[in-house]
Design a protein around this motif. Structure first.
Motif, PDB file in Angstrom:
ATOM      1  N   TYR A  47       0.839  -1.206   0.000  1.00 63.47           N
ATOM      2  CA  TYR A  47       0.000   0.000   0.000  1.00 63.47           C
ATOM      3  C   TYR A  47       0.878   1.262   0.000  1.00 63.47           C
ATOM      4  CZ  TYR A  47      -3.165   3.617   1.628  1.00 63.47           C
ATOM      5  OH  TYR A  47      -3.878   4.774   1.740  1.00 63.47           O
ATOM      6  N   PRO A  48       0.599   2.312  -0.701  1.00 58.88           N
ATOM      7  CA  PRO A  48      -0.580   2.578  -1.534  1.00 58.88           C
ATOM      8  C   PRO A  48      -0.490   2.014  -2.950  1.00 58.88           C
ATOM      9  CG  PRO A  48       0.784   4.545  -1.428  1.00 58.88           C
ATOM     10  CD  PRO A  48       1.430   3.519  -0.531  1.00 58.88           C
ATOM     11  N   GLY A  49       0.606   1.372  -3.313  1.00 61.85           N
ATOM     12  CA  GLY A  49       0.584   0.624  -4.566  1.00 61.85           C
ATOM     13  C   GLY A  49       1.551   1.056  -5.655  1.00 61.85           C
ATOM     14  N   SER A  50       2.471   1.991  -5.356  1.00 62.75           N
ATOM     15  CA  SER A  50       3.334   2.483  -6.448  1.00 62.75           C
ATOM     16  C   SER A  50       4.331   1.415  -6.926  1.00 62.75           C
ATOM     17  CB  SER A  50       4.060   3.769  -6.055  1.00 62.75           C
ATOM     18  OG  SER A  50       5.153   3.531  -5.214  1.00 62.75           O
ATOM     19  N   TRP A  51       4.816   0.568  -6.013  1.00 64.26           N
ATOM     20  CA  TRP A  51       5.719  -0.517  -6.459  1.00 64.26           C
ATOM     21  C   TRP A  51       4.938  -1.468  -7.359  1.00 64.26           C
ATOM     22  CZ3 TRP A  51       9.995  -2.832  -2.800  1.00 64.26           C
ATOM     23  CH2 TRP A  51      10.843  -1.795  -2.386  1.00 64.26           C
ATOM     24  N   MET A  52       3.723  -1.795  -6.951  1.00 60.44           N
ATOM     25  CA  MET A  52       2.910  -2.709  -7.775  1.00 60.44           C
ATOM     26  C   MET A  52       2.670  -2.114  -9.159  1.00 60.44           C
ATOM     27  SD  MET A  52      -0.009  -4.460  -5.441  1.00 60.44           S
ATOM     28  CE  MET A  52      -0.496  -5.769  -6.543  1.00 60.44           C
ATOM     29  N   ILE A  68       0.660  -7.666  -0.849  1.00 53.33           N
ATOM     30  CA  ILE A  68       0.029  -7.898   0.465  1.00 53.33           C
ATOM     31  C   ILE A  68       0.210  -6.644   1.312  1.00 53.33           C
ATOM     32  CG2 ILE A  68       0.060  -9.293   2.590  1.00 53.33           C
ATOM     33  CD1 ILE A  68       1.145 -11.599   1.080  1.00 53.33           C
ATOM     34  N   ASP A  69      -0.853  -6.253   1.999  1.00 58.78           N
ATOM     35  CA  ASP A  69      -0.719  -5.161   2.972  1.00 58.78           C
ATOM     36  C   ASP A  69      -1.858  -5.268   3.986  1.00 58.78           C
ATOM     37  OD1 ASP A  69       1.051  -2.285   2.711  1.00 58.78           O
ATOM     38  OD2 ASP A  69      -0.549  -2.351   4.213  1.00 58.78           O
ATOM     39  N   ARG A  70      -1.611  -4.720   5.168  1.00 55.40           N
ATOM     40  CA  ARG A  70      -2.682  -4.723   6.183  1.00 55.40           C
ATOM     41  C   ARG A  70      -3.650  -3.568   5.926  1.00 55.40           C
ATOM     42  NH1 ARG A  70       1.153  -3.000  11.279  1.00 55.40           N
ATOM     43  NH2 ARG A  70       1.785  -0.988  10.444  1.00 55.40           N
ATOM     44  N   ASP A  87      -2.387  -8.837   7.419  1.00 55.39           N
ATOM     45  CA  ASP A  87      -1.170  -8.539   8.143  1.00 55.39           C
ATOM     46  C   ASP A  87      -0.172  -9.662   7.806  1.00 55.39           C
ATOM     47  OD1 ASP A  87      -0.478  -6.868  11.003  1.00 55.39           O
ATOM     48  OD2 ASP A  87       0.793  -8.581  10.481  1.00 55.39           O
ATOM     49  N   ILE A  88       1.085  -9.310   7.679  1.00 56.40           N
ATOM     50  CA  ILE A  88       2.088 -10.303   7.288  1.00 56.40           C
ATOM     51  C   ILE A  88       2.186 -11.430   8.325  1.00 56.40           C
ATOM     52  CG2 ILE A  88       4.158  -9.246   8.331  1.00 56.40           C
ATOM     53  CD1 ILE A  88       3.992 -10.566   4.802  1.00 56.40           C
ATOM     54  N   ASP A  89       1.896 -11.100   9.589  1.00 57.38           N
ATOM     55  CA  ASP A  89       1.967 -12.109  10.646  1.00 57.38           C
ATOM     56  C   ASP A  89       0.904 -13.197  10.474  1.00 57.38           C
ATOM     57  OD1 ASP A  89       4.156 -11.242  12.253  1.00 57.38           O
ATOM     58  OD2 ASP A  89       2.924  -9.558  12.912  1.00 57.38           O
ATOM     59  N   SER A 108      10.072  -6.411  -0.248  1.00 53.04           N
ATOM     60  CA  SER A 108       9.357  -5.888   0.908  1.00 53.04           C
ATOM     61  C   SER A 108       9.770  -4.446   1.161  1.00 53.04           C
ATOM     62  CB  SER A 108       9.658  -6.712   2.163  1.00 53.04           C
ATOM     63  OG  SER A 108       9.210  -5.991   3.302  1.00 53.04           O
ATOM     64  N   ASP A 109       8.762  -3.571   1.133  1.00 55.67           N
ATOM     65  CA  ASP A 109       8.960  -2.160   1.485  1.00 55.67           C
ATOM     66  C   ASP A 109       8.251  -1.914   2.824  1.00 55.67           C
ATOM     67  OD1 ASP A 109       9.861   0.425   1.003  1.00 55.67           O
ATOM     68  OD2 ASP A 109       8.096   1.011  -0.162  1.00 55.67           O
ATOM     69  N   MET A 110       7.987  -3.017   3.566  1.00 53.73           N
ATOM     70  CA  MET A 110       7.229  -2.894   4.818  1.00 53.73           C
ATOM     71  C   MET A 110       7.993  -2.040   5.832  1.00 53.73           C
ATOM     72  SD  MET A 110       5.487  -6.583   5.636  1.00 53.73           S
ATOM     73  CE  MET A 110       6.953  -7.568   5.503  1.00 53.73           C
TER      74      MET A 110
HETATM   75  C1  SAM Z   1       6.339   2.552   2.864  1.00 58.15           C
HETATM   76  S1  SAM Z   1       4.812   1.741   2.747  1.00 58.15           S
HETATM   77  C2  SAM Z   1       4.959   0.832   1.252  1.00 58.15           C
HETATM   78  C3  SAM Z   1       4.881   1.693   0.014  1.00 58.15           C
HETATM   79  C4  SAM Z   1       4.708   0.862  -1.244  1.00 58.15           C
HETATM   80  N1  SAM Z   1       5.907   0.103  -1.553  1.00 58.15           N
HETATM   81  C5  SAM Z   1       4.393   1.716  -2.442  1.00 58.15           C
HETATM   82  O1  SAM Z   1       5.271   1.891  -3.280  1.00 58.15           O
HETATM   83  O2  SAM Z   1       3.276   2.214  -2.565  1.00 58.15           O
HETATM   84  C6  SAM Z   1       4.955   0.502   3.968  1.00 58.15           C
HETATM   85  C7  SAM Z   1       3.735  -0.412   4.088  1.00 58.15           C
HETATM   86  O3  SAM Z   1       4.047  -1.503   4.953  1.00 58.15           O
HETATM   87  C8  SAM Z   1       2.817  -1.931   5.484  1.00 58.15           C
HETATM   88  N2  SAM Z   1       3.017  -2.785   6.657  1.00 58.15           N
HETATM   89  C9  SAM Z   1       3.688  -2.502   7.791  1.00 58.15           C
HETATM   90  N3  SAM Z   1       3.597  -3.525   8.666  1.00 58.15           N
HETATM   91  C10 SAM Z   1       2.863  -4.488   8.060  1.00 58.15           C
HETATM   92  C11 SAM Z   1       2.435  -5.785   8.464  1.00 58.15           C
HETATM   93  N4  SAM Z   1       2.702  -6.273   9.678  1.00 58.15           N
HETATM   94  N5  SAM Z   1       1.696  -6.523   7.591  1.00 58.15           N
HETATM   95  C12 SAM Z   1       1.366  -6.021   6.367  1.00 58.15           C
HETATM   96  N6  SAM Z   1       1.755  -4.792   5.930  1.00 58.15           N
HETATM   97  C13 SAM Z   1       2.480  -4.036   6.768  1.00 58.15           C
HETATM   98  C14 SAM Z   1       2.106  -0.649   5.852  1.00 58.15           C
HETATM   99  O4  SAM Z   1       0.716  -0.864   5.943  1.00 58.15           O
HETATM  100  C15 SAM Z   1       2.509   0.265   4.678  1.00 58.15           C
HETATM  101  O5  SAM Z   1       1.484   0.331   3.729  1.00 58.15           O
END
Ligand code: SAM
Length: 193
Positions: A47-52, A68-70, A87-89, A108-110
């Protein structure tokens, strides 16, 4: 530095990307040839989706990107994109209903919500990287690549060590488009051991 951020913010807006993070992935991809036509990609924390959006264009109609995102994704999904709201967990990498087959790239950009307490944030980021590595150990092709966002902090050396046990080649990358004052850094692992 604000000018650099504004530059990427405006560029993302003009080019239809959901966030300026897309340019970090673009820079890494252009230098390290991560994504190819037809690649199967898993994008953790999408989220918000720019990598995708960047990945979807790059891999074309024969490729597939699963994000995947929460947080629920609100961008329009192209045919080669799929979103899993979780959630990744809570993700079971062996659940065939979630992922069929293996991936060429797992990225992973999490990032955890910042508490402002360095060690806590560092441990939380490390945990997210561990989760990504665990999924990669189940679902990444032997010749595949894993790309993780991390932060220079107390857990960084531990993470690099962990990656060196799992991957034959490990590179540390700091994209120019990542803000200079940010401690954010990317680690790329190639060739599973
Ligand atoms: C910096 S943003 C990612 C930006 C994304 N790469 C893009 O280009 O739009 C980090 C994301 O990691 C997600 N995130 C953090 N902890 C998470 C978890 N435990 N499970 C799933 N997503 C998680 C957050 O919800 C957030 O949307």
């Amino acid at each position: 530095m604000k000018t650099v951020q504004d530059h990427y913010f405006n560029k993302a807006k003009k080019e239809g990307f959901a966030a300026r993070s897309a340019y970090k992935l673009q820079e890494i991809d252009q230098k390290h040839q991560l994504l190819k036509n037809g690649s199967q990609v898993l994008d953790l924390g999408c989220y918000p989706g720019s990598w995708m959006q960047y990945i979807s264009k790059k891999i074309g109609s024969n490729g597939r990107v699963v994000g995947i995102d929460r947080t629920e994704l609100r961008i329009a999904l192209k045919e080669n994109m799929r979103f899993i709201h979780s959630d990744i967990d809570d993700v079971d990498p062996d659940d065939p209903g979630l992922f069929a087959g293996f991936f060429d790239v797992i990225c992973s950009d999490m990032a955890p919500n910042s508490t402002g307490i360095k060690n806590v944030d560092s441990e939380r980021s490390f945990h997210l990287c561990q989760m990504a590595l665990d999924i990669a150990s189940h679902k990444l092709k032997k010749t595949g690549s894993v790309l993780l966002k991390s932060f220079h902090g107390s857990t960084f050396d531990r993470l690099v060590k962990l990656m060196r046990t799992d991957y034959q080649q490990v590179k540390i990358i700091k994209p120019k488009s990542s803000r200079d004052e940010s401690k954010e850094v990317f680690i790329l692992g190639n060739q599973k051991r």
